[in-house]
Design a protein around this motif. Structure first.
Motif, short mmCIF file in Angstrom:
data_model
loop_
_atom_site.label_atom_id
_atom_site.label_comp_id
_atom_site.label_asym_id
_atom_site.label_seq_id
_atom_site.Cartn_x
_atom_site.Cartn_y
_atom_site.Cartn_z
N LEU A 98 1.04 -1.33 0.00
CA LEU A 98 -0.06 -0.02 -0.14
C LEU A 98 0.99 1.18 0.03
CD1 LEU A 98 -2.72 -1.14 2.52
CD2 LEU A 98 -2.84 -0.94 0.14
N SER A 99 2.06 1.23 0.74
CA SER A 99 2.87 2.50 0.67
C SER A 99 3.57 2.34 -0.67
CB SER A 99 3.98 2.09 1.84
OG SER A 99 3.29 1.90 3.00
N GLY A 100 3.80 1.19 -1.34
CA GLY A 100 4.62 1.57 -2.63
C GLY A 100 3.53 2.11 -3.55
N ALA A 101 2.09 1.77 -3.42
CA ALA A 101 1.03 2.10 -4.29
C ALA A 101 1.01 3.93 -4.40
CB ALA A 101 -0.12 1.89 -4.04
N VAL A 102 1.28 4.35 -3.23
CA VAL A 102 1.36 6.07 -3.14
C VAL A 102 2.02 6.64 -3.98
CG1 VAL A 102 1.56 7.76 -1.40
CG2 VAL A 102 0.66 5.64 -0.73
N ALA A 103 3.32 5.93 -4.26
CA ALA A 103 4.28 6.31 -5.17
C ALA A 103 4.05 6.14 -6.54
CB ALA A 103 5.69 5.76 -4.99
N ARG A 104 2.80 5.43 -6.91
CA ARG A 104 2.31 5.42 -8.48
C ARG A 104 3.16 4.83 -9.28
NH1 ARG A 104 -0.04 11.23 -10.66
NH2 ARG A 104 -0.82 9.60 -12.13
N PRO A 105 3.51 3.66 -9.06
CA PRO A 105 4.44 2.63 -9.63
C PRO A 105 4.03 2.67 -11.21
CG PRO A 105 3.37 1.36 -8.11
CD PRO A 105 2.80 2.65 -7.95
N GLN A 106 5.10 2.51 -12.07
CA GLN A 106 4.72 2.36 -13.49
C GLN A 106 5.49 1.41 -14.18
OE1 GLN A 106 5.61 6.53 -14.91
NE2 GLN A 106 3.61 6.84 -14.91
N ALA A 107 5.04 0.70 -15.00
CA ALA A 107 5.57 -0.60 -15.64
C ALA A 107 5.65 -0.29 -17.07
CB ALA A 107 5.05 -1.78 -15.38
N ARG A 108 6.97 -0.42 -17.86
CA ARG A 108 7.04 -0.51 -19.15
C ARG A 108 6.66 -1.41 -19.92
NH1 ARG A 108 9.11 3.94 -21.18
NH2 ARG A 108 9.71 4.28 -23.46
N ILE A 109 5.52 -1.36 -20.66
CA ILE A 109 5.18 -2.56 -21.46
C ILE A 109 4.80 -2.15 -22.81
CG2 ILE A 109 4.10 -3.57 -19.25
CD1 ILE A 109 1.37 -2.81 -19.95
N SER A 110 4.55 -3.26 -23.53
CA SER A 110 4.13 -3.20 -25.10
C SER A 110 2.58 -2.76 -25.07
CB SER A 110 4.38 -4.18 -26.00
OG SER A 110 5.82 -4.35 -26.04
N VAL A 111 2.28 -1.71 -25.50
CA VAL A 111 0.79 -1.44 -25.74
C VAL A 111 0.40 -1.08 -27.11
CG1 VAL A 111 0.57 -0.67 -23.45
CG2 VAL A 111 0.84 0.81 -25.08
N PRO A 112 -0.89 -1.36 -27.52
CA PRO A 112 -1.35 -1.06 -28.96
C PRO A 112 -1.28 0.60 -29.27
CG PRO A 112 -2.92 -2.70 -27.91
CD PRO A 112 -1.79 -1.92 -26.75
N SER A 113 -0.63 0.79 -30.51
CA SER A 113 -0.73 2.45 -30.69
C SER A 113 -1.89 2.83 -31.48
CB SER A 113 0.58 2.71 -31.43
OG SER A 113 0.70 4.06 -31.83
N GLU A 170 3.89 -18.00 -48.01
CA GLU A 170 4.73 -17.32 -46.70
C GLU A 170 4.94 -15.83 -46.73
OE1 GLU A 170 8.81 -18.98 -47.01
OE2 GLU A 170 8.22 -21.02 -46.71
N LEU A 171 4.76 -15.28 -47.82
CA LEU A 171 4.62 -13.76 -47.80
C LEU A 171 3.39 -13.33 -47.20
CD1 LEU A 171 6.10 -11.09 -48.78
CD2 LEU A 171 4.94 -11.30 -50.79
N ASN A 172 2.33 -13.98 -47.60
CA ASN A 172 1.04 -13.55 -46.85
C ASN A 172 1.02 -13.63 -45.42
OD1 ASN A 172 -1.20 -12.79 -48.78
ND2 ASN A 172 -0.33 -14.31 -49.83
N GLY A 173 1.76 -14.80 -44.97
CA GLY A 173 2.07 -15.25 -43.66
C GLY A 173 2.60 -14.04 -42.96
N VAL A 174 3.82 -13.52 -43.45
CA VAL A 174 4.51 -12.50 -42.82
C VAL A 174 4.11 -11.23 -42.70
CG1 VAL A 174 6.87 -11.24 -43.18
CG2 VAL A 174 6.62 -13.68 -43.60
N LEU A 175 3.30 -11.02 -43.73
CA LEU A 175 2.66 -9.34 -43.78
C LEU A 175 1.29 -9.56 -42.75
CD1 LEU A 175 2.37 -8.46 -47.58
CD2 LEU A 175 3.77 -7.61 -45.79
N GLY A 176 0.73 -10.90 -42.76
CA GLY A 176 -0.60 -11.13 -41.82
C GLY A 176 -0.03 -10.63 -40.40
N ASP A 177 1.22 -11.44 -40.07
CA ASP A 177 1.70 -11.28 -38.84
C ASP A 177 2.26 -9.98 -38.41
OD1 ASP A 177 0.55 -13.90 -38.22
OD2 ASP A 177 2.69 -14.80 -38.65
N LEU A 178 2.63 -9.29 -39.20
CA LEU A 178 3.44 -7.83 -38.96
C LEU A 178 2.79 -6.95 -38.05
CD1 LEU A 178 5.35 -6.84 -42.11
CD2 LEU A 178 6.58 -7.21 -39.95
N PRO A 179 1.41 -6.76 -38.12
CA PRO A 179 0.64 -5.77 -37.17
C PRO A 179 0.73 -6.16 -36.03
CG PRO A 179 -0.71 -6.26 -39.19
CD PRO A 179 0.41 -7.23 -39.28
N LYS A 180 1.05 -7.33 -35.54
CA LYS A 180 1.11 -7.69 -33.94
C LYS A 180 2.47 -7.07 -33.36
CE LYS A 180 -1.08 -12.25 -35.19
NZ LYS A 180 -0.96 -13.65 -34.94
#
Length: 359
Positions: free
Chosen positions: A68-83, A305-315
């Motif tokens: 609870l004391s740590g929560a007061v400092a507003r901890p932040q994690a650096r994660i991958s999020v959608p843009s 294979e090309l369609n597979g690569v392009l299809g996975d790129l957005p991830k």
């Protein structure tokens, strides 16, 4: 992990302060201890508890207070999020070798079909730009959400001599700079541009699809250094095989300077001679470009294979690093620990059961 209010970590001192108070109280009790005649009577009156039953509630309570004391400092994690503001520059090789038939019906047709599928599959808010390159590189479509405009431009791709991979990367950077004020154009002095945080990339991304090696213009690795300096990722795709194959394109796939020689071939196509040609992909350079900029290199030897690569790129393209506040999880963990400790303490310290007297 980082803290938005690091000065608030001083709240963690509440735990050692409580331990100090407990130590002082215990010391005071020892000074005021009362001598009794029979310790057996005391043991019989007080419910028996093992050492671990006495300590576990205390440890849980203190751990909860730390959370609870740590929560007061507003901890932040650096994660991958959608843009939600991603733009993709799709740079497609239209050199003469794209007429190679090792991929049916030829590499250019397969690349066009895969690019069309890729554009159609993107969400309506994703901006996509189109760069075509052979001996030179040109921006055909600035990043846009207009899929019809993109599809029409893809259908007009024609082959020409030369392969300028490095120039395609620089052209894509300039196209991004027109849309994103945080990305400097290739001719700008980077000393005047505020650098981004280390490890963070711009949401705009370059995808280079090529079937060969750089033959003219700036070296691809040199161009990649320019992209890396601007925190722009470059994903590279090596398309095709090393199988000797004939060069066959339809009339609408060929521009006036595609080949130094050749003529009509059966089936209404154009050819570059009767013998098969081996097309080598410079995988080392493409891998260095991707690694240098934080992207990835992919190899596609056929249309599937090309369609597979392009299809996975957005991830991967649609994600970027961002600081996300996780105070809620600290509060939740702290509350669970505190209430669990209090609950166990009350349960294990409950009085003995009193037998009900029968009348």
């Amino acid at each position: 992990m980082s803290f938005h209010w690091p000065w608030a970590l001083a709240a963690l001192l509440v735990v050692p302060l409580l331990l100090l108070v407990r130590w002082l109280l215990n010391r005071r009790r020892k000074r005021t201890a009362v001598t009794v005649s029979s310790i057996a009577l005391i043991r019989a009156a007080v419910p028996g508890r093992s050492a671990w039953r006495r300590r576990i509630p205390v440890y849980l309570f203190l751990l909860g207070l730390l959370a609870l004391s740590g929560a007061v400092a507003r901890p932040q994690a650096r994660i991958s999020v959608p843009s939600n503001n991603t733009s993709i520059l799709l740079a497609i090789d239209v050199s003469g070798s794209m007429c190679s038939t090792d991929v049916e019906p030829n590499r250019l047709s397969a690349a066009v079909d895969a690019a069309r599928t890729f554009v159609k599959a993107q969400s309506d808010g994703t901006k996509i730009g189109l760069v075509a390159f052979s001996g030179i590189a040109g921006l055909l479509v600035t990043p846009t959400t207009d899929k019809d405009q993109l599809l029409d431009a893809i259908d007009t791709l024609k082959t020409a001599r030369g392969t300028a991979i490095g120039q395609a990367i620089l052209t894509s950077i300039d196209a991004i700079a027109e849309m994103n004020p945080d990305v400097a154009a290739t001719g700008a002095d980077l000393g005047d541009v505020a650098p981004n945080a280390a490890g963070d990339y711009e949401p705009d991304t370059i995808v280079v699809l090529t079937d060969g090696s750089n033959t003219t213009g700036v070296d691809p690795v040199t161009a990649a250094e320019q992209a890396a300096a601007r925190r722009v990722r470059v994903f590279t795709i090596g398309f095709g095989t090393t199988t000797p194959s004939q060069m066959v394109c339809t009339p609408d796939q060929v521009s006036g300077d595609s080949f130094t020689g050749g003529g009509f071939r059966g089936g209404g196509g154009f050819g570059g001679g009767g013998r098969g040609r081996v097309q080598e992909i410079d995988e080392d350079a493409l891998t260095k470009v991707a690694d240098l900029t934080g992207g990835r290199y992919f190899k596609a030897q056929d249309a599937d294979e090309l369609n597979g690569v392009l299809g996975d790129l957005p991830k991967e393209i649609g994600l970027h690093k961002e600081n996300v506040e996780i105070s809620f999880w600290f509060v939740l963990a702290g509350a669970i620990l505190v209430f669990t400790g209090l609950g166990l303490s009350l349960w294990w310290n409950r009085g003995p059961k009193v037998a009900t007297m029968r009348r």
